[in-house]
Every structure is written in C-alpha cells, then in structure tokens.
Scaffold this active site. Structure first.
Site, mmCIF file in Angstrom:
data_model
loop_
_atom_site.group_PDB
_atom_site.id
_atom_site.type_symbol
_atom_site.label_atom_id
_atom_site.label_comp_id
_atom_site.label_asym_id
_atom_site.label_seq_id
_atom_site.Cartn_x
_atom_site.Cartn_y
_atom_site.Cartn_z
ATOM 1 N N HIS A 1 0.857 -1.185 0.000
ATOM 2 C CA HIS A 1 0.000 0.000 0.000
ATOM 3 C C HIS A 1 0.890 1.231 0.000
ATOM 4 O O HIS A 1 2.119 1.118 0.015
ATOM 5 C CB HIS A 1 -0.961 -0.017 1.194
ATOM 6 C CG HIS A 1 -0.292 0.052 2.534
ATOM 7 N ND1 HIS A 1 0.542 -0.925 3.014
ATOM 8 C CD2 HIS A 1 -0.344 1.007 3.514
ATOM 9 C CE1 HIS A 1 0.975 -0.604 4.217
ATOM 10 N NE2 HIS A 1 0.464 0.567 4.538
ATOM 11 N N ASP B 1 5.755 4.587 5.235
ATOM 12 C CA ASP B 1 6.747 3.664 5.775
ATOM 13 C C ASP B 1 6.888 2.410 4.911
ATOM 14 O O ASP B 1 7.772 1.590 5.143
ATOM 15 C CB ASP B 1 6.426 3.281 7.222
ATOM 16 C CG ASP B 1 5.016 2.763 7.423
ATOM 17 O OD1 ASP B 1 4.080 3.320 6.822
ATOM 18 O OD2 ASP B 1 4.841 1.802 8.200
#
Length: 302
Positions: A63, A67
């Site tokens: 996604h 991070d």
C-alpha cells in the site's frame, strides 16, 4: 546469496527507532529478486546487506503509506545509476497509481530505469505473473487504505529417490535426461521419484484479521507478517488496521505455516520487547518463529 533467501532490510512500523529501520524486504528466488515495501532508508540497508540494485527484478508494494514506499525514489534512481538493463515489474494497488508516479519521478535524474507499472485491482486471489516454475499472486487486505498482500507459489514437481535410481541403473547425466523426457530405457519418471509440493512464500503487511491474510498464508513455508502490537494493545491494532503478535501467530497456525517471521513493530515498544513478541507467538504457533531484526536472513528451506 542463497538461491532462496529472505533478507529483512527494516522492521519498524510508522516511526523508525535507533535499531529499527523503516520497512524493507528482499526475497532472492532462483535468479529473481523481489523487493517488498521499500521504506525510507532501504537503499542504505541494501548496502549493509549486500543486495545490489541490479538484483531487483520485481518491486511489490502492499500500500502507499510512507513507511512502505518512501524508499522507492532512491531505489529507482539507484537502479538507473547502476545501469541495470532488465525490466523491473512494479506491483502496487491501482488506487495508489498517482502516488506511485510521484515517487517514481520524485526528483530530476538521468532516468534509464526500465520500470513497468503493474497496478493491481480485483477481488479474491489474483494472479499477477506466472512462469513455468512459479506464480505470483495477490489478495486484498483490510487496512485504512487499499492494500494487498503477496504470495509466491512454486509449481509442484517430483523428488528423485536415490535408491530407486540405483535399482534401475540410472546415474549421472541420465538422471537429467529422464527428468526432461519423462522416460528413459523403459524406466518412467514415476518409477524413480515421488510428488513434491512446490514451496510457498507469503507476505502480509498492514491489515486487520481478514480472509485475505488467511488465503495468502495458506500452506506457506515462510510467512512474513506484520505484528505491530502486543496483545495488551489489541484495541489499538483493530482501530488502526493492524495485527498483534498473537493474531499473526493464529493466522500462521490456521494456515499450516512452517516458519513465521514477525516484523513491523510499533515504536511504543523498546528494543528488548522482542522476547515478549516471541512468547506471545509461541503460545499460539508451534512452528519456527523468527522475531525479525534488521538484516536478519531467513533461508527458504525445502
């Protein structure tokens, strides 16, 4: 590097710590190099691990949270700088294509990287790529934004039985000839071998418990799965679309996983908390548990 080996480049979740880099995972698989979720600092971690940009043949983003993807610009530019000549397939949720494009061209550089976009859309277990030897699949997960996990499945084969080969006088180059032709001097491949299930690798990041996590993990020899929280913070896990170590271990148990690799740890836990993660997982899962640290290496054993 082993023909089949996972290199953990980073184990932090949203905030890195002194000892945990942001996410990043490199899977070496029979000449292919799969880079999963390159967070910030991935290029430097690759240098520490001895992973070259030219080793990367496929990039898989679960996604578009930072991070899991903010290391992409540096990786792409390094691929270009190193003069990699092969195409690199890049998989990511289709709804995140605008963010992928921004990351792909985040700054000006002499762009010679051959990055082929492969946006993902659809429901159920999706086939993204297939060769004679393996299939790359994806399944939707349950997070705050669109997210997909990945699964690499080796084709089933046959395991040669040395005793039977000797009984039939087959040795040396004749073994390979028999494997290729299926029959040699009246001896069938089935006479001297047995079925061997192909190996399976699963990668499940930011998600709540869901059908997709279980489908990806099914029968995996190695499952890399987020375990952002400990059981005491299960409420936070549910609220923020994550798993606890115990929940990740339950997925592994239900799916018949051999080796469970826990990662993506919240910054709320100090670096000594890995023993708590281990205990929580082992209370649920009887197989091998690896509480990943940066630069951990996991062999994909047959």
């Amino acid at each position: 590097m082993s023909p089949r080996e996972l290199v953990v480049l980073g184990t932090a979740s949203q905030v890195p710590t002194r000892l945990r880099n942001h996410n990043g995972y490199f899977l070496s698989w029979d000449g292919e190099g799969f880079l999963f979720d390159p967070g910030d600092g991935t290029q430097r971690q690759m240098a520490h691990a001895g992973v070259a940009a030219s080793d990367i043949t496929r990039i898989c983003l679960t996604h578009m949270h930072g991070d899991h993807c903010l290391g992409l610009p540096g990786v792409v530019q390094r691929i270009s700088l190193d003069g990699s000549r092969h195409d690199v397939q890049a998989y990511f949720p289709g709804s995140g294509e605008v963010y992928f494009d921004r990351l792909r061209h985040a700054t000006p550089f002499h762009d010679t990287a051959r990055i082929a976009k492969r946006p993902i859309a659809g429901e159920g277990l999706l086939t993204l790529a297939a060769t004679e030897r393996w299939t790359l699949q994806a399944h939707r997960l349950d997070h705050g934004i669109e997210a997909f996990g990945y699964r690499l499945v080796e084709a089933d084969g046959r395991r040669m039985i040395p005793e039977r080969l000797r009984e039939h006088g087959i040795a040396g180059p004749d073994v390979g000839a028999l494997q290729r032709a299926g029959e040699l001097r009246g001896v069938r491949l089935e006479d001297v071998s047995e079925p061997r299930r192909g190996q399976r690798f699963a990668f499940v990041m930011d998600t709540r418990l869901c059908v997709g996590a279980r489908a990806l993990a099914e029968g995996a020899d190695v499952l890399v799965i987020e375990s952002t929280y400990l059981a005491e913070d299960e409420g936070l896990a549910v609220a923020h679309g994550h798993l606890t170590a115990a929940q990740a271990a339950r997925v592994a148990t239900d799916a018949g996983v051999r080796t469970l690799v826990l990662t993506h740890f919240s910054q709320r836990y100090d670096d000594q908390s890995r023993l708590r993660y281990m205990r929580e997982a082992q209370a649920v899962f009887e197989g091998e548990v690896v509480v990943a640290e940066d630069l951990t290496r996991v062999k994909i054993r047959g």
